[in-house]
Write a protein that holds these residues in place. Structure first.
Motif, PDB file in Angstrom:
ATOM      1  N   MET A  12       0.854  -1.191   0.000  1.00 56.44           N
ATOM      2  CA  MET A  12       0.000   0.000   0.000  1.00 56.44           C
ATOM      3  C   MET A  12       0.891   1.242   0.000  1.00 56.44           C
ATOM      4  O   MET A  12       1.831   1.345   0.800  1.00 56.44           O
ATOM      5  CB  MET A  12      -0.900  -0.003   1.233  1.00 56.44           C
ATOM      6  CG  MET A  12      -1.744   1.239   1.406  1.00 56.44           C
ATOM      7  SD  MET A  12      -2.922   1.482   0.053  1.00 56.44           S
ATOM      8  CE  MET A  12      -3.805   2.937   0.640  1.00 56.44           C
ATOM      9  N   ALA A  42      -0.730  -1.272  -4.497  1.00 55.39           N
ATOM     10  CA  ALA A  42      -1.979  -0.558  -4.234  1.00 55.39           C
ATOM     11  C   ALA A  42      -1.702   0.917  -3.954  1.00 55.39           C
ATOM     12  O   ALA A  42      -0.624   1.295  -3.482  1.00 55.39           O
ATOM     13  CB  ALA A  42      -2.712  -1.187  -3.050  1.00 55.39           C
ATOM     14  N   ARG A  44      -3.937   5.125  -4.353  1.00 55.69           N
ATOM     15  CA  ARG A  44      -5.176   5.826  -4.692  1.00 55.69           C
ATOM     16  C   ARG A  44      -5.226   6.313  -6.133  1.00 55.69           C
ATOM     17  O   ARG A  44      -6.291   6.670  -6.628  1.00 55.69           O
ATOM     18  CB  ARG A  44      -5.349   7.022  -3.753  1.00 55.69           C
ATOM     19  CG  ARG A  44      -4.257   8.067  -3.861  1.00 55.69           C
ATOM     20  CD  ARG A  44      -4.470   9.218  -2.902  1.00 55.69           C
ATOM     21  NE  ARG A  44      -3.408  10.210  -2.997  1.00 55.69           N
ATOM     22  CZ  ARG A  44      -3.386  11.352  -2.327  1.00 55.69           C
ATOM     23  NH1 ARG A  44      -4.387  11.634  -1.513  1.00 55.69           N
ATOM     24  NH2 ARG A  44      -2.389  12.197  -2.466  1.00 55.69           N
ATOM     25  N   ALA A  71      -6.968   1.869  -3.522  1.00 51.44           N
ATOM     26  CA  ALA A  71      -7.388   2.025  -2.129  1.00 51.44           C
ATOM     27  C   ALA A  71      -6.982   3.402  -1.650  1.00 51.44           C
ATOM     28  O   ALA A  71      -5.916   3.912  -2.010  1.00 51.44           O
ATOM     29  CB  ALA A  71      -6.765   0.941  -1.249  1.00 51.44           C
ATOM     30  N   GLU A  72      -7.820   3.995  -0.827  1.00 56.61           N
ATOM     31  CA  GLU A  72      -7.608   5.345  -0.288  1.00 56.61           C
ATOM     32  C   GLU A  72      -7.553   5.246   1.229  1.00 56.61           C
ATOM     33  O   GLU A  72      -8.403   4.616   1.852  1.00 56.61           O
ATOM     34  CB  GLU A  72      -8.740   6.256  -0.741  1.00 56.61           C
ATOM     35  CG  GLU A  72      -8.845   7.583  -0.019  1.00 56.61           C
ATOM     36  CD  GLU A  72      -7.631   8.455  -0.253  1.00 56.61           C
ATOM     37  OE1 GLU A  72      -7.023   8.879   0.758  1.00 56.61           O
ATOM     38  OE2 GLU A  72      -7.294   8.694  -1.416  1.00 56.61           O
ATOM     39  N   SER A  78     -12.778   0.882   0.690  1.00 55.72           N
ATOM     40  CA  SER A  78     -11.713   0.481  -0.230  1.00 55.72           C
ATOM     41  C   SER A  78     -10.599  -0.254   0.508  1.00 55.72           C
ATOM     42  O   SER A  78      -9.981  -1.180  -0.035  1.00 55.72           O
ATOM     43  CB  SER A  78     -11.145   1.702  -0.966  1.00 55.72           C
ATOM     44  OG  SER A  78     -10.395   2.532  -0.095  1.00 55.72           O
ATOM     45  N   LEU A  79     -10.333   0.143   1.751  1.00 50.65           N
ATOM     46  CA  LEU A  79      -9.315  -0.541   2.549  1.00 50.65           C
ATOM     47  C   LEU A  79      -9.747  -1.968   2.873  1.00 50.65           C
ATOM     48  O   LEU A  79      -8.944  -2.906   2.783  1.00 50.65           O
ATOM     49  CB  LEU A  79      -9.039   0.235   3.838  1.00 50.65           C
ATOM     50  CG  LEU A  79      -8.407   1.618   3.681  1.00 50.65           C
ATOM     51  CD1 LEU A  79      -8.288   2.301   5.033  1.00 50.65           C
ATOM     52  CD2 LEU A  79      -7.039   1.533   3.004  1.00 50.65           C
ATOM     53  N   MET A  82      -9.328  -4.232  -0.007  1.00 56.89           N
ATOM     54  CA  MET A  82      -7.929  -4.606  -0.215  1.00 56.89           C
ATOM     55  C   MET A  82      -7.463  -5.619   0.831  1.00 56.89           C
ATOM     56  O   MET A  82      -6.902  -6.670   0.494  1.00 56.89           O
ATOM     57  CB  MET A  82      -7.034  -3.368  -0.162  1.00 56.89           C
ATOM     58  CG  MET A  82      -5.544  -3.677  -0.274  1.00 56.89           C
ATOM     59  SD  MET A  82      -4.510  -2.215  -0.092  1.00 56.89           S
ATOM     60  CE  MET A  82      -4.765  -1.831   1.658  1.00 56.89           C
ATOM     61  N   SER A 106      -8.566  -1.924   9.724  1.00 56.82           N
ATOM     62  CA  SER A 106      -9.063  -2.830   8.692  1.00 56.82           C
ATOM     63  C   SER A 106      -8.307  -4.155   8.715  1.00 56.82           C
ATOM     64  O   SER A 106      -8.914  -5.234   8.611  1.00 56.82           O
ATOM     65  CB  SER A 106      -8.934  -2.175   7.307  1.00 56.82           C
ATOM     66  OG  SER A 106      -9.380  -3.040   6.288  1.00 56.82           O
TER      67      SER A 106
END
Length: 414
Positions: A12, A42, A44, A71-72, A78-79, A82, A106
């Motif tokens: 990320m 990953a 944004r 993912a943001e 979105s997290l 992922m 998450s």
């Protein structure tokens, strides 16, 4: 993590400075298509992720097929999408206090293992309080500080203590890490994290007490010990016969090592004392170098307190987020640390930790990646410990073995 996952590992923040180096390290050393694990990148911004894939093709022709995930850091949905697809998340998105909290939650709630390179005490304390029980219940490891802060310190002390037990049958209850030399550069992300911490302290004066607490990261049931504040002046060290000065990373590293001791039920001893310092040669030249560095640190701290000087630093002199040292500077960097311990019987032991690359970036990408791969390629060797952990508690000495032969060496000196 009983159900199958599409990926073994996701990076990320892969398009950031350190995230990019981490992706490069994986592409060069393991390749996109290998028989050991699957991985993805990953972030944004899809266009920047596609650009990164193009860059990685230089190192591995198969990088064109590398999966990407959008993912943001502030978008929990979105997290979750992922983290539910992967067994391990590596994140380099900082400042973590500003951007990292939701990702840790998450991972803990989805039973996904997690590694980062934060050096932010406030963020880690919040993460412990919020996620420890959930991560332990879901049998996942949330492991902060998997880069230069604090792998050499945490695993170096573990290595020293394991050797002390083998040789003397007892741990070293007094340990000091001496930074002999480092060569590398700063990135804008590191500077941004430092400034963000300063802003948090200004908004909430109570946080200063937490940052000043040597046991700030200890479990609530084991909140104190014999250590006091980190070194703040230039002092002569009688054991090593050298001048010593403050080490800027001692503020995080020492607290991580003390948390390790607490989580290991005081394996290093209930009276374990630990400190970290910069070391300088004896004589007038060493004394002068130590004091000049202390003066420089004081000037920098003073400058970021005032808006005009801070603006000048951020906009003219310091790198911006996403910027960092050149490849040449990273390749020509190094670090050398000596860790010395003494037992209650005054037996002495010494180990060194050395790296042949820039510690903060090339070295950090290496340490972060190999730490994460412990949970994929060496999962059956790891201790059965879960929750918000330190590198030594989560991985034992496995990263030391993984880093051997890759430019980072832990060595016992007779």
């Amino acid at each position: 993590m009983g159900r199958s996952r599409k990926y073994d590992l996701v990076i990320m923040g892969a398009t950031g400075f350190t995230g990019r180096l981490t992706a490069e390290y994986l592409a060069v050393n393991y390749g996109v298509k290998n028989d050991q694990f699957t991985w993805a990148i990953a972030g944004r911004n899809k266009s920047r992720l596609l650009k990164l894939k193009g860059h990685l093709v230089r190192f591995d022709p198969d990088a064109g097929s590398l999966p990407i995930l959008i993912a943001e850091s502030s978008d929990r949905e979105s997290l979750d999408a992922m983290t539910s697809q992967t067994k391990v998340v590596i994140t380099t998105v900082g400042p973590y206090l500003k951007y990292g909290a939701d990702l840790v939650v998450s991972c803990a709630e989805n039973g996904t293992n997690y590694c980062d390179i934060t050096g932010e005490v406030l963020f880690i304390r919040n993460s412990i309080d919020r996620n420890f029980k959930t991560a332990r219940q879901n049998l996942c490891r949330i492991v902060h500080c998997c880069g230069f802060d604090s792998v050499p310190s945490d695993l170096g002390v573990l290595f020293l203590q394991d050797n002390s037990q083998k040789i003397y049958g007892m741990p070293c209850d007094h340990v000091t890490l001496y930074v002999r030399s480092t060569k590398g550069g700063f990135s804008g992300g590191t500077i941004d994290s430092m400034l963000n911490t300063r802003d948090q302290l200004r908004m909430d004066l109570k946080l200063r007490g937490l940052l000043g607490n040597p046991y700030a990261l200890n479990p609530k049931e084991d909140p104190s010990g014999p250590d006091e504040s980190d070194l703040r002046s230039v002092e002569w060290d009688h054991r090593m016969k050298c001048w010593t000065g403050p080490f800027v990373m001692a503020g995080i590293n020492t607290r991580v090592v003390r948390r390790t001791n607490a989580l290991l039920n005081n394996r290093y001893g209930a009276d374990f004392r630990y400190s970290e310092v910069l070391s300088f040669p004896n004589g007038a030249v060493g004394w002068m170098r130590a004091n000049l560095l202390l003066l420089g640190m004081g000037c920098f701290i003073g400058a970021i307190k005032f808006s005009p000087s801070r603006w000048l630093l951020q906009n003219i002199f310091l790198p911006k987020p996403g910027q960092g040292p050149s490849r040449k500077k990273r390749d020509n960097g190094h670090f050398h640390m000596m860790i010395e311990g003494t037992t209650k019987n005054n037996n002495a032991l010494r180990v060194s930790v050395k790296g042949d690359r820039d510690p903060g970036y090339a070295g950090t990408a290496q340490m972060l990646t190999e730490s994460a791969l412990c949970m994929i390629m060496n999962k059956d060797e790891l201790p059965d410990r879960y929750g918000v952990l330190t590198p030594a508690v989560a991985f034992g000495d496995t990263p030391i073995r993984r880093l051997a032969g890759k430019g980072i060496e832990f060595k016992h000196h007779e």
